[in-house]
Scaffold this motif. Structure first.
Motif, PDB file in Angstrom:
ATOM      1  N   THR A  85       0.840  -1.188   0.000  1.00 53.16           N
ATOM      2  CA  THR A  85       0.000   0.000   0.000  1.00 53.16           C
ATOM      3  C   THR A  85       0.881   1.246   0.000  1.00 53.16           C
ATOM      4  OG1 THR A  85      -0.023   0.120   2.402  1.00 53.16           O
ATOM      5  CG2 THR A  85      -1.704  -1.265   1.370  1.00 53.16           C
ATOM      6  N   PRO A  86       0.316   2.424  -0.256  1.00 51.91           N
ATOM      7  CA  PRO A  86       1.132   3.647  -0.137  1.00 51.91           C
ATOM      8  C   PRO A  86       1.777   3.795   1.236  1.00 51.91           C
ATOM      9  CG  PRO A  86      -0.881   4.113  -1.342  1.00 51.91           C
ATOM     10  CD  PRO A  86      -1.007   2.702  -0.860  1.00 51.91           C
ATOM     11  N   LYS A  87       1.105   3.423   2.308  1.00 54.01           N
ATOM     12  CA  LYS A  87       1.694   3.479   3.650  1.00 54.01           C
ATOM     13  C   LYS A  87       2.897   2.546   3.741  1.00 54.01           C
ATOM     14  CE  LYS A  87       0.813   2.186   8.497  1.00 54.01           C
ATOM     15  NZ  LYS A  87       1.908   1.192   8.593  1.00 54.01           N
ATOM     16  N   LEU A 112       2.203  10.907   6.760  1.00 57.03           N
ATOM     17  CA  LEU A 112       1.392   9.701   6.619  1.00 57.03           C
ATOM     18  C   LEU A 112      -0.089  10.032   6.742  1.00 57.03           C
ATOM     19  CD1 LEU A 112       1.795   6.715   6.091  1.00 57.03           C
ATOM     20  CD2 LEU A 112       1.867   6.330   8.556  1.00 57.03           C
ATOM     21  N   LEU A 113      -0.436  10.959   7.621  1.00 58.75           N
ATOM     22  CA  LEU A 113      -1.830  11.395   7.718  1.00 58.75           C
ATOM     23  C   LEU A 113      -2.296  12.001   6.398  1.00 58.75           C
ATOM     24  CD1 LEU A 113      -1.908  13.039  11.274  1.00 58.75           C
ATOM     25  CD2 LEU A 113      -3.007  10.910  10.577  1.00 58.75           C
ATOM     26  N   GLU A 114      -1.441  12.797   5.780  1.00 55.20           N
ATOM     27  CA  GLU A 114      -1.794  13.423   4.504  1.00 55.20           C
ATOM     28  C   GLU A 114      -1.949  12.388   3.403  1.00 55.20           C
ATOM     29  OE1 GLU A 114      -0.129  16.934   1.471  1.00 55.20           O
ATOM     30  OE2 GLU A 114       0.919  16.485   3.336  1.00 55.20           O
ATOM     31  N   LEU A 115      -1.148  11.330   3.471  1.00 58.31           N
ATOM     32  CA  LEU A 115      -1.227  10.268   2.463  1.00 58.31           C
ATOM     33  C   LEU A 115      -2.570   9.556   2.520  1.00 58.31           C
ATOM     34  CD1 LEU A 115       0.618   8.887   0.319  1.00 58.31           C
ATOM     35  CD2 LEU A 115       1.218   7.229   2.106  1.00 58.31           C
ATOM     36  N   ASN A 116      -3.152   9.436   3.727  1.00 61.58           N
ATOM     37  CA  ASN A 116      -4.458   8.802   3.922  1.00 61.58           C
ATOM     38  C   ASN A 116      -4.507   7.418   3.256  1.00 61.58           C
ATOM     39  OD1 ASN A 116      -7.106   8.582   4.861  1.00 61.58           O
ATOM     40  ND2 ASN A 116      -7.953   9.436   2.964  1.00 61.58           N
ATOM     41  N   SER A 117      -3.545   6.578   3.607  1.00 62.15           N
ATOM     42  CA  SER A 117      -3.403   5.270   2.959  1.00 62.15           C
ATOM     43  C   SER A 117      -4.163   4.180   3.692  1.00 62.15           C
ATOM     44  CB  SER A 117      -1.921   4.888   2.912  1.00 62.15           C
ATOM     45  OG  SER A 117      -1.759   3.545   2.499  1.00 62.15           O
ATOM     46  N   ALA A 137     -11.710   1.729   6.260  1.00 66.23           N
ATOM     47  CA  ALA A 137     -11.601   3.187   6.286  1.00 66.23           C
ATOM     48  C   ALA A 137     -11.123   3.787   4.969  1.00 66.23           C
ATOM     49  CB  ALA A 137     -10.669   3.624   7.415  1.00 66.23           C
ATOM     50  N   HIS A 138     -10.849   2.944   3.950  1.00 68.36           N
ATOM     51  CA  HIS A 138     -10.282   3.439   2.702  1.00 68.36           C
ATOM     52  C   HIS A 138     -10.832   2.647   1.512  1.00 68.36           C
ATOM     53  CE1 HIS A 138      -7.356   4.570   5.829  1.00 68.36           C
ATOM     54  NE2 HIS A 138      -7.205   5.668   5.101  1.00 68.36           N
ATOM     55  N   MET A 139     -10.385   3.037   0.323  1.00 68.10           N
ATOM     56  CA  MET A 139     -10.779   2.334  -0.889  1.00 68.10           C
ATOM     57  C   MET A 139     -10.182   0.929  -0.919  1.00 68.10           C
ATOM     58  SD  MET A 139     -10.590   5.160  -3.945  1.00 68.10           S
ATOM     59  CE  MET A 139      -8.885   5.603  -3.651  1.00 68.10           C
ATOM     60  N   PRO A 140     -10.801   0.022  -1.667  1.00 68.55           N
ATOM     61  CA  PRO A 140     -10.211  -1.312  -1.822  1.00 68.55           C
ATOM     62  C   PRO A 140      -8.908  -1.239  -2.600  1.00 68.55           C
ATOM     63  CG  PRO A 140     -12.086  -1.039  -3.296  1.00 68.55           C
ATOM     64  CD  PRO A 140     -12.065   0.162  -2.402  1.00 68.55           C
ATOM     65  N   PHE A 141      -7.998  -2.166  -2.308  1.00 66.26           N
ATOM     66  CA  PHE A 141      -6.678  -2.180  -2.921  1.00 66.26           C
ATOM     67  C   PHE A 141      -6.529  -3.480  -3.696  1.00 66.26           C
ATOM     68  CE2 PHE A 141      -2.032  -2.294  -3.151  1.00 66.26           C
ATOM     69  CZ  PHE A 141      -1.729  -0.959  -3.420  1.00 66.26           C
ATOM     70  N   GLU A 142      -6.273  -3.365  -5.007  1.00 64.92           N
ATOM     71  CA  GLU A 142      -6.204  -4.549  -5.856  1.00 64.92           C
ATOM     72  C   GLU A 142      -4.797  -5.135  -5.880  1.00 64.92           C
ATOM     73  OE1 GLU A 142      -7.083  -6.051 -10.459  1.00 64.92           O
ATOM     74  OE2 GLU A 142      -7.349  -3.937  -9.918  1.00 64.92           O
ATOM     75  N   VAL A 143      -4.727  -6.472  -5.870  1.00 66.89           N
ATOM     76  CA  VAL A 143      -3.451  -7.166  -6.008  1.00 66.89           C
ATOM     77  C   VAL A 143      -3.594  -8.236  -7.083  1.00 66.89           C
ATOM     78  CG1 VAL A 143      -2.747  -6.768  -3.623  1.00 66.89           C
ATOM     79  CG2 VAL A 143      -4.005  -8.833  -4.191  1.00 66.89           C
ATOM     80  N   ASP A 144      -2.472  -8.610  -7.679  1.00 69.52           N
ATOM     81  CA  ASP A 144      -2.472  -9.679  -8.679  1.00 69.52           C
ATOM     82  C   ASP A 144      -2.830 -10.994  -7.985  1.00 69.52           C
ATOM     83  OD1 ASP A 144      -0.920 -12.000 -10.152  1.00 69.52           O
ATOM     84  OD2 ASP A 144      -1.169 -10.388 -11.614  1.00 69.52           O
ATOM     85  N   PRO A 145      -3.765 -11.784  -8.536  1.00 73.14           N
ATOM     86  CA  PRO A 145      -4.209 -12.986  -7.835  1.00 73.14           C
ATOM     87  C   PRO A 145      -3.165 -14.093  -7.756  1.00 73.14           C
ATOM     88  CG  PRO A 145      -5.225 -12.848 -10.002  1.00 73.14           C
ATOM     89  CD  PRO A 145      -4.527 -11.548  -9.778  1.00 73.14           C
ATOM     90  N   VAL A 146      -2.115 -14.039  -8.590  1.00 75.26           N
ATOM     91  CA  VAL A 146      -1.079 -15.079  -8.583  1.00 75.26           C
ATOM     92  C   VAL A 146       0.178 -14.581  -7.869  1.00 75.26           C
ATOM     93  CG1 VAL A 146       0.379 -16.577  -9.993  1.00 75.26           C
ATOM     94  CG2 VAL A 146      -1.986 -16.124 -10.679  1.00 75.26           C
TER      95      VAL A 146
END
Length: 473
Positions: A85-87, A112-117, A137-146
């Motif tokens: 993640t960005p954090k 880090l607060l400004e990043l809102n990760s 608390a945030h948007m979903p984060f996509e990862v490669d399934p493999v």
């Protein structure tokens, strides 16, 4: 230089201690026989802090780490990766932790607060051809399934930017994903946003709802015809968070409020029901009754674990436990309340079901029995698994050796057309004496007989939250 993790934090030691390594194991050793029909990948998510936090650590705040067990022709491979993640990226470049965590938000670095990760540490779901790592608390984060490599935030074609629950509901009939976010107009606001995406991940509609007060709305309930938003008195406060007080705290005088919305309704159609103060992290399932009512099966706490009162004092001497209850709502009545009945006296958490019967009348439920949040070291506490037959009320249990702890059970049907409950339960078990983990495979109809196969890891999978199954085809 990264500083050492504290030794006096219960959720940073023993079963809960972070794992500092990523690895690949192409062919894990097996005791027993992996069913040939198990073809696909079991994903498990949970908090695994990359660096020691600033101040007191809260279990819900660690960086997400995915553990993927891939099943094919009786063989099992394994891969684990931090979710980048960005954090995670910012702290990795910095070489030390910048976060004060949920318990010490005022200590978090302003950058880090400004990043809102997101920390993306709570759940992982497969929908619309995407694997999404979630926290609330945030948007979903996509990862490669493999590879589990990062793909970035999922914005639903740039139509979505708000928080998303870690517990979306996927309709087994039409494939829609129903989800919501709380604090939708900013942290600790009473605003909820309901969203619906079709089976391909296209956002169809959104509805703005205002709750009676800001609350931690961890999960919600969906039936074929209605959506239920439970507002419990675990309240959120920006003033408390910025002053070093508990960001979320228990205020029972506010009571419980359940907002019920028709699935095709607007904010004006929400009807609120009230009840005694309690807390529910996770429902098991919900469905409509033939006479226009709604039934919800919930893992209910009298007071929430892991959170204090507004003054920071603990709510009880021991860790609170949850029990399975049934709430019945009469939508034709005018009382504005609901009826509760106990379903089982075996305490537990992480309730699951055969997901083909989500939002529908069902018979079989599964959950972790015991106190999954107990963090005492060197004791005889254990957490096992339970199967409740809701038609008979009978409960079958599996208990591992003393000290061992079973993770959330995930049901996999024997085949697409199998009867409800005909299949396997998958659970990751921590072996306390060896400080490592096994992937356990159970016949879901014979849980008490123990695992039909154990897949052995040489390391520990830290205490985590939720997982799901992605079929090979």
């Amino acid at each position: 230089m990264a500083i050492a993790f504290p030794t006096n934090e219960p959720y940073l030691s023993g079963y809960f201690a972070p794992l500092h390594a990523e690895c690949d194991a192409p062919n894990l050793p097996v005791t027993g026989e992996v069913p040939a029909g198990l073809r696909g990948t079991f994903y498990r998510n949970g908090p695994n802090p990359q660096f020691a936090p600033r101040g007191k650590y809260h279990w819900f705040s660690g960086d997400g780490m995915l553990h993927a067990f891939h099943f094919e022709k009786g063989r099992v491979s394994y891969r684990n990766r931090w979710i980048r993640t960005p954090k995670w990226v910012m702290e990795n470049k910095n070489g030390e932790g910048l976060s004060g965590s949920l318990a010490s938000r005022h200590l978090t670095d302003p950058r880090l607060l400004e990043l809102n990760s997101t920390v993306a540490n709570t759940n992982v779901v497969w929908h619309g051809g995407r694997l999404l790592a979630l926290e609330e608390a945030h948007m979903p984060f996509e990862v490669d399934p493999v590879s589990l490599a990062p793909r970035g935030y999922q914005t639903f074609d740039e139509k979505f930017s708000g928080p998303m629950t870690a517990h979306p509901k996927i309709d087994p009939v039409n494939g829609e994903m129903v989800f919501f976010g709380y604090g939708a107009r900013g942290p600790f606001t009473p605003d909820l946003m309901l969203h619906v995406a079709d089976s391909q991940g296209k956002l169809l509609r959104s509805v703005h709802i205002v709750a009676p007060f800001p609350s931690m709305v961890h999960d919600f309930v969906v039936t074929r015809t209605h959506i239920l938003f439970p507002i419990f008195p675990l309240t959120g406060s920006m003033a408390r968070a910025t002053n070093g007080q508990p960001a979320y705290a228990w205020e029972p005088d506010k009571g419980t409020h359940i907002g019920i919305l028709p699935r095709d309704g607007t904010a004006a159609d929400v009807r609120w029901f009230t009840g005694d103060p309690c807390y529910v992290f996770h429902p098991m399932n919900a469905f409509d009754t033939p006479h226009g009512g709604i039934v919800c099966d919930m893992m209910k706490y009298d007071v929430p674990p892991l959170f204090p009162g507004p003054d920071g004092r603990p709510l009880s001497n021991g860790a609170p436990v949850a029990s399975l209850v049934r709430w019945t709502f009469d939508l034709a009545g005018k009382s504005g309340t609901y009826r509760e009945q106990p379903l089982c006296d075996t305490p537990g958490e992480f309730p699951r079901l055969d997901e083909r019967f989500a939002m529908l009348p069902y018979r079989h439920g599964y959950y972790c029995s015991g106190d999954i949040s107990a963090s005492t070291q060197g004791d005889s506490l254990r957490s096992g698994l339970a199967h409740i037959d809701l038609a008979t009320g009978q409960v079958a249990q599996y208990q591992p050796p003393a000290g061992d702890k079973c993770g959330e059970p995930v049901f996999v049907p024997r085949h697409a057309d199998a009867d409800e409950g005909d299949g396997w339960l998958l659970s990751v078990i921590w072996r306390a004496a060896e400080n490592r983990s096994d992937m356990a495979i159970f016949n879901a109809q014979a849980l008490a007989a123990g695992p039909v196969a154990l897949v052995h890891l040489s390391h520990r999978v830290p205490a985590g939250f939720h997982g799901n199954w992605r079929p090979a085809d």
